[in-house]
Each structure stands twice: as C-alpha cells, then as structure tokens.
Scaffold this motif. Structure first.
Motif, PDB file in Angstrom:
ATOM      1  N   ASP A  75      42.096 -10.156  27.610  1.00 47.80           N
ATOM      2  CA  ASP A  75      43.024 -10.040  26.478  1.00 47.80           C
ATOM      3  C   ASP A  75      43.097  -8.626  25.931  1.00 47.80           C
ATOM      4  N   ASN A  76      41.993  -7.902  25.989  1.00 44.77           N
ATOM      5  CA  ASN A  76      41.947  -6.555  25.419  1.00 44.77           C
ATOM      6  C   ASN A  76      42.299  -5.457  26.429  1.00 44.77           C
ATOM      7  N   MET A  77      42.552  -5.836  27.663  1.00 41.51           N
ATOM      8  CA  MET A  77      42.923  -4.847  28.677  1.00 41.51           C
ATOM      9  C   MET A  77      44.373  -4.420  28.474  1.00 41.51           C
ATOM     10  N   GLN A  78      44.680  -3.213  28.913  1.00 38.95           N
ATOM     11  CA  GLN A  78      46.059  -2.745  28.883  1.00 38.95           C
ATOM     12  C   GLN A  78      46.783  -3.290  30.105  1.00 38.95           C
ATOM     13  N   ILE A  79      48.054  -3.559  29.941  1.00 38.49           N
ATOM     14  CA  ILE A  79      48.830  -4.174  31.013  1.00 38.49           C
ATOM     15  C   ILE A  79      48.847  -3.313  32.273  1.00 38.49           C
ATOM     16  N   LYS A  80      48.750  -2.005  32.125  1.00 36.07           N
ATOM     17  CA  LYS A  80      48.780  -1.125  33.296  1.00 36.07           C
ATOM     18  C   LYS A  80      47.579  -1.339  34.212  1.00 36.07           C
ATOM     19  N   GLU A  81      46.497  -1.935  33.682  1.00 32.71           N
ATOM     20  CA  GLU A  81      45.307  -2.188  34.486  1.00 32.71           C
ATOM     21  C   GLU A  81      45.469  -3.388  35.416  1.00 32.71           C
ATOM     22  N   LEU A  82      46.404  -4.276  35.089  1.00 33.53           N
ATOM     23  CA  LEU A  82      46.561  -5.514  35.853  1.00 33.53           C
ATOM     24  C   LEU A  82      47.943  -5.686  36.484  1.00 33.53           C
ATOM     25  N   MET A  83      48.873  -4.811  36.138  1.00 34.96           N
ATOM     26  CA  MET A  83      50.251  -4.970  36.617  1.00 34.96           C
ATOM     27  C   MET A  83      50.341  -4.798  38.130  1.00 34.96           C
ATOM     28  N   ASN A  84      51.402  -5.340  38.687  1.00 35.10           N
ATOM     29  CA  ASN A  84      51.702  -5.167  40.100  1.00 35.10           C
ATOM     30  C   ASN A  84      52.569  -3.917  40.209  1.00 35.10           C
ATOM     31  N   LYS A  85      52.083  -2.933  40.935  1.00 32.99           N
ATOM     32  CA  LYS A  85      52.802  -1.659  41.047  1.00 32.99           C
ATOM     33  C   LYS A  85      53.834  -1.665  42.168  1.00 32.99           C
ATOM     34  N   LYS A  86      53.816  -2.727  42.954  1.00 39.27           N
ATOM     35  CA  LYS A  86      54.794  -2.839  44.046  1.00 39.27           C
ATOM     36  C   LYS A  86      56.103  -3.358  43.447  1.00 39.27           C
ATOM     37  N   LEU A  87      57.037  -2.461  43.270  1.00 41.06           N
ATOM     38  CA  LEU A  87      58.315  -2.820  42.661  1.00 41.06           C
ATOM     39  C   LEU A  87      59.388  -2.998  43.718  1.00 41.06           C
ATOM     40  N   ILE A  88      60.058  -4.118  43.645  1.00 38.72           N
ATOM     41  CA  ILE A  88      61.192  -4.372  44.516  1.00 38.72           C
ATOM     42  C   ILE A  88      62.362  -4.736  43.615  1.00 38.72           C
ATOM     43  N   PHE A  89      63.456  -4.028  43.790  1.00 40.22           N
ATOM     44  CA  PHE A  89      64.653  -4.276  42.995  1.00 40.22           C
ATOM     45  C   PHE A  89      65.776  -4.760  43.893  1.00 40.22           C
ATOM     46  N   ALA A  90      66.690  -5.512  43.323  1.00 42.31           N
ATOM     47  CA  ALA A  90      67.930  -5.881  44.000  1.00 42.31           C
ATOM     48  C   ALA A  90      69.052  -5.068  43.378  1.00 42.31           C
ATOM     49  N   GLY A  91      70.096  -4.880  44.135  1.00 40.82           N
ATOM     50  CA  GLY A  91      71.300  -4.235  43.610  1.00 40.82           C
ATOM     51  C   GLY A  91      72.321  -5.299  43.245  1.00 40.82           C
ATOM     52  N   PRO A  92      73.225  -5.003  42.339  1.00 39.23           N
ATOM     53  CA  PRO A  92      74.205  -6.010  41.907  1.00 39.23           C
ATOM     54  C   PRO A  92      75.136  -6.469  43.025  1.00 39.23           C
ATOM     55  N   ASP A  93      75.315  -5.654  44.048  1.00 40.86           N
ATOM     56  CA  ASP A  93      76.202  -6.022  45.153  1.00 40.86           C
ATOM     57  C   ASP A  93      75.459  -6.565  46.364  1.00 40.86           C
ATOM     58  N   ASP A  94      74.135  -6.740  46.246  1.00 40.55           N
ATOM     59  CA  ASP A  94      73.365  -7.320  47.344  1.00 40.55           C
ATOM     60  C   ASP A  94      73.755  -8.781  47.543  1.00 40.55           C
ATOM     61  N   ASN A  95      73.710  -9.222  48.801  1.00 36.88           N
ATOM     62  CA  ASN A  95      73.976 -10.611  49.141  1.00 36.88           C
ATOM     63  C   ASN A  95      72.759 -11.446  48.731  1.00 36.88           C
ATOM     64  N   ILE A  96      72.995 -12.645  48.200  1.00 34.21           N
ATOM     65  CA  ILE A  96      71.868 -13.464  47.733  1.00 34.21           C
ATOM     66  C   ILE A  96      70.950 -13.891  48.865  1.00 34.21           C
ATOM     67  N   ARG A  97      71.470 -14.039  50.073  1.00 30.78           N
ATOM     68  CA  ARG A  97      70.603 -14.394  51.209  1.00 30.78           C
ATOM     69  C   ARG A  97      69.586 -13.283  51.473  1.00 30.78           C
ATOM     70  N   LYS A  98      70.021 -12.041  51.360  1.00 30.04           N
ATOM     71  CA  LYS A  98      69.122 -10.896  51.548  1.00 30.04           C
ATOM     72  C   LYS A  98      68.030 -10.909  50.467  1.00 30.04           C
ATOM     73  N   VAL A  99      68.441 -11.160  49.242  1.00 30.87           N
ATOM     74  CA  VAL A  99      67.479 -11.194  48.132  1.00 30.87           C
ATOM     75  C   VAL A  99      66.500 -12.346  48.299  1.00 30.87           C
ATOM     76  N   LEU A 100      66.992 -13.501  48.722  1.00 34.54           N
ATOM     77  CA  LEU A 100      66.117 -14.650  48.956  1.00 34.54           C
ATOM     78  C   LEU A 100      65.078 -14.328  50.031  1.00 34.54           C
ATOM     79  N   LYS A 101      65.501 -13.642  51.091  1.00 34.11           N
ATOM     80  CA  LYS A 101      64.572 -13.245  52.156  1.00 34.11           C
ATOM     81  C   LYS A 101      63.479 -12.329  51.591  1.00 34.11           C
TER      82      LYS A 101
END
Length: 191
Positions: A75-101
């Motif tokens: 509870d007293n830890m900072q979020i940066k100590e436990l966060m997932n640093k692997k960020l994956i973003f989708a683009g607004p024009d991406d196909n949903i099948r690609k995003v689902l994959k």
C-alpha cells in the motif's frame, strides 16, 4: 547443552510488541487476527516466561504480523515500483482483429489508444467481442474513454479505488506515459 536460552523468548516478545505498535495494531486487533485472546497478547508482550506460549502460537502471531506488514508495505509503495513498463498502444485506425491478436499474445484485457502522442481512448476485450464478426471494424468505432492517469509517485493505496472502477491506470512520468498498472499487477504484488 542449552539450545535455546530463556532470554530469547523475551526478545521475541519485545519484537512482537514493537511490530504490533509499528503497524498500528491494538492488542485486541492482533488477538482477533491471530485467533487468541487479547489478554494472551498482553501477557506475551509483558511477561512471556509466565505465559509459556507454545512455539506454534508465537509462530502464528509472527506470521499474522508479517502478513499485515506485507500488505501495508504494498500500500505504501509508489506505483512506479510495480507498474508494467511494457506499453502497447493501438491506433484509432487499427483493425480490431489486429488489436485482438495483440491482446491475446500479451495477455492484456485492455489497450490504450494513442493518436499524435496523446491517449484518446481505451479498447477493452468486451468491446471487441461485441464486434468480432466484423472484419473491417476500426478501433475508433469501439474505443471507450481513456484510462485514468496517475503520477508515477502515487502510492498504491491511492490507486486501489480507481482500479475497482476502471481495472487499470496509466502511469505518467516526466516524459509522458511510462507504464500501466492493472488489478492483475496489484494481485501479483500481494502474493
């Protein structure tokens, strides 16, 4: 030959008292959590030689204190100590099948949507499932509100209520979004 000195029990008793006080627990609260009476805790802390506690009782009380300490520690830890640093973003024009994959391959239940370096929405599993028959649906057609953003120095205890509502938060640092923190990340930390 003396294996355990009687003074060692006094040391354990004082450690139990110190830990209880440090964690902000009353004797009654610790007693309820450990399944013993409050007077047992009081006697253990005051005069353990007269109480003559069993090893299992002392071990169990210490285990309860350690569990509370671990929970409060997260509870007293900072979020940066436990966060997932692997960020994956989708683009607004991406196909949903690609995003689902991408979601399947990375075991994600939601992905932030980014446009021109700014988070503009979120795609959730349930949103994709509603349009799974459509081969040409774009992310912009199903994305929902962006996930909440919190500063990387935010304490986990402050994020818990947000997780209950949203399931995840984006973590902001000096250079923008630097991570994501989900309910799953919290559960991994509590194990």
């Amino acid at each position: 030959m003396v294996i355990i000195e009687i003074d060692a029990l006094d040391a354990i008793s004082s450690k139990i008292r110190s830990a209880r006080v440090m964690l902000g627990l009353s004797q009654g609260t610790l007693a309820r959590m450990a399944g013993v009476s409050q007077s047992t805790i009081a006697r253990l802390e005051k005069d353990s030689k007269r109480l003559n506690p069993s090893y299992m009782m002392v071990y169990h009380i210490a285990d309860v204190l350690n569990s509370v300490s671990n929970k409060q520690g997260v509870d007293n830890m900072q979020i940066k100590e436990l966060m997932n640093k692997k960020l994956i973003f989708a683009g607004p024009d991406d196909n949903i099948r690609k995003v689902l994959k991408i979601m399947r391959e990375n075991d994600y239940s939601q992905i932030p949507v980014i446009s021109n370096g700014k988070v503009i929405g979120t795609v959730h599993e349930k949103d994709i499932l509603e349009l799974i028959g459509s081969k040409s649906a774009k992310v912009r057609e199903i994305m929902s509100t962006p996930l909440p953003e919190v500063d990387e120095s935010t304490k986990i205890r402050m994020v818990k209520p947000i997780l209950e509502e949203w399931g995840a938060v984006l973590v902001k640092g000096k250079r923008g979004i630097v991570g994501i923190f989900t309910i799953f990340d919290l559960l991994k930390a509590l194990k």
